[in-house]
Design an enzyme around this catalytic site. Structure first.
Site, mmCIF file in Angstrom:
data_model
loop_
_atom_site.group_PDB
_atom_site.id
_atom_site.type_symbol
_atom_site.label_atom_id
_atom_site.label_comp_id
_atom_site.label_asym_id
_atom_site.label_seq_id
_atom_site.Cartn_x
_atom_site.Cartn_y
_atom_site.Cartn_z
ATOM 1 N N SER A 86 38.176 39.221 36.446
ATOM 2 C CA SER A 86 38.479 38.999 37.863
ATOM 3 C C SER A 86 39.861 38.359 37.960
ATOM 4 O O SER A 86 40.329 37.745 37.014
ATOM 5 C CB SER A 86 37.444 38.082 38.503
ATOM 6 O OG SER A 86 37.892 37.654 39.777
ATOM 7 N N HIS A 87 40.492 38.485 39.126
ATOM 8 C CA HIS A 87 41.755 37.792 39.364
ATOM 9 C C HIS A 87 41.548 36.291 39.343
ATOM 10 O O HIS A 87 42.464 35.532 39.083
ATOM 11 C CB HIS A 87 42.333 38.180 40.729
ATOM 12 C CG HIS A 87 43.136 39.429 40.681
ATOM 13 N ND1 HIS A 87 42.602 40.622 40.290
ATOM 14 C CD2 HIS A 87 44.441 39.658 40.941
ATOM 15 C CE1 HIS A 87 43.543 41.539 40.328
ATOM 16 N NE2 HIS A 87 44.674 40.979 40.723
ATOM 17 N N SER A 88 40.321 35.897 39.667
ATOM 18 C CA SER A 88 39.999 34.480 39.691
ATOM 19 C C SER A 88 39.134 34.150 38.473
ATOM 20 O O SER A 88 38.070 34.745 38.274
ATOM 21 C CB SER A 88 39.243 34.150 40.981
ATOM 22 O OG SER A 88 38.522 32.951 40.823
ATOM 23 N N GLY A 132 45.239 36.137 38.962
ATOM 24 C CA GLY A 132 45.852 37.332 38.381
ATOM 25 C C GLY A 132 45.035 37.785 37.197
ATOM 26 O O GLY A 132 43.964 37.235 36.921
ATOM 27 N N ILE A 153 39.542 43.890 41.787
ATOM 28 C CA ILE A 153 40.449 44.799 42.497
ATOM 29 C C ILE A 153 41.879 44.670 41.979
ATOM 30 O O ILE A 153 42.169 43.816 41.160
ATOM 31 C CB ILE A 153 40.438 44.502 44.020
ATOM 32 C CG1 ILE A 153 40.705 43.010 44.268
ATOM 33 C CG2 ILE A 153 39.126 44.923 44.628
ATOM 34 C CD1 ILE A 153 40.933 42.653 45.714
#
Lengths: 210, 133
Positions: B8-10, B43, B68
């Site tokens: 995940s980006h997080s 990121g 995403i």
């Protein structure tokens, strides 16, 4: 002809330009993306800048490959793998070479674009960096093939890239975060196309001063 | 067993997803989080994802679930950088990250059959949560 020293000079200037435009690119990204493009590009190129002194005397392939690896590991956003792949693909063209001639430069540019297309699965007209890069490549190739020098060719390339950025204002984003906005992305220029234009402009500015 | 990498980006999201998976999954199942950047920003990082894949690879398949934006791109980049031996065993699943992770972890706890795991990911994408009757 671009020597490996000139290449290092170009990359160093790219890092400065990304730092100067950190706020601008992030602002553009805030309108249609996730507000990190300038921050990410600066992060990546600042890390590249730190590596440059260790690359003095190396061949162009090694230089471009190192830039690629740093961008892939430091950027964080989509521009990391995209620009990283572009540099990585172009590195292979000039492996072991200390100079980049006109024909090499065409091949470097071509491979970079193929890399971006492959990684991003995008085409011209999707409102991405390709809308700046592809027209720039086309005029660059034509200029070199007509016997013009690298300064002239790179001037024409950045001019075409600028027009490409302007064109992205008129179209709907089909890739990346901006694609979530659909028609609401019209009216805004693409941050990725903008950074591509700035990088190409830096190539011309650096060569013009030599 | 099949290995699972959650991107995940997080980092909080991917770590949370791993936590949710282990509520139901076999504790021997290897599930790792590869979220965020190495310096703690939002990121994704292709090298971090590559390390995650190598960590959970035991000779069976490894499935990667991503959110995403650049996460899919960086997952693909990570796969490109893997040794040939592992490369062919890695698969990116097209499924929502939280629902998909749980479904996949449960299925992978039951069987190693990769087709069933892909099916579980597909079903998670189609799952109806609210029924208006």
């Amino acid at each position: 002809m671009i020597t490996s020293d000139m290449l290092l000079n170009i990359i160093e200037n790219m890092a400065h330009v990304m730092k100067e435009n950190k706020g601008y690119l992030t602002e553009l990204d805030a309108k249609i993306g996730d507000s990190d493009h300038g921050i990410n590009m600066d992060k990546g190129f600042s890390a590249v800048l730190e590596k440059l002194s260790s690359l003095k005397g190396q061949d162009c392939g090694t230089i471009l490959k190192t830039v690629a690896m740093v961008l892939i590991s430091k950027v964080g956003g989509a521009s990391g793998p995209l620009y990283g792949t572009a540099f990585l693909k172009s590195a292979a063209v000039v492996k072991d070479k200390m100079e980049i001639g006109g024909q090499d430069a065409i091949a470097v540019f071509d491979e970079a674009i193929k890399g971006v297309k492959m990684r991003g699965k995008a085409e011209k007209g999707d409102k991405t960096m390709l809308d700046a890069l592809i027209p720039a490549y086309e005029v660059f190739k034509e200029s070199i093939e007509n016997g013009e020098d690298m300064v002239k060719a790179s001037f024409k390339a950045q001019e075409a890239a600028y027009n490409g950025v302007e064109y992205t204002k008129e179209i709907i984003a089909r890739k990346g975060r901006a694609s979530y906005l659909g028609e609401r992305s019209i009216g805004y220029q693409d941050p990725g196309a903008t950074s591509s234009y700035l990088l190409l402009k830096t190539i011309w500015c650096t060569l013009d001063k030599v | 067993m099949v290995g699972i990498v959650i991107v995940s980006h997080s980092e909080k999201v991917s770590k949370g997803a791993v936590e949710l998976c282990y509520e139901m999954a076999d504790k021997d199942l290897k599930i790792v989080s590869a979220g965020g950047t190495e310096d703690g920003r939002i990121g994704t990082d292709a090298f971090l994802i590559k390390e995650g894949i190598e960590e959970v690879y035991t000779g069976n398949e490894v499935v990667v679930l991503a959110d995403i934006g650049s996460s899919i791109m960086n997952a693909e980049m990570a796969i490109d950088m893997l040794d040939e031996e592992i490369k062919g065993s890695v698969l990116i699943l097209d499924t929502p990250i939280i629902e998909g992770s749980i479904a996949v972890a449960v299925q992978a706890s039951i069987s190693n059959n990769i087709e069933d795991i892909i099916k579980a990911a597909e079903d998670a994408k189609q799952m109806k949560k609210v029924r208006n009757e």
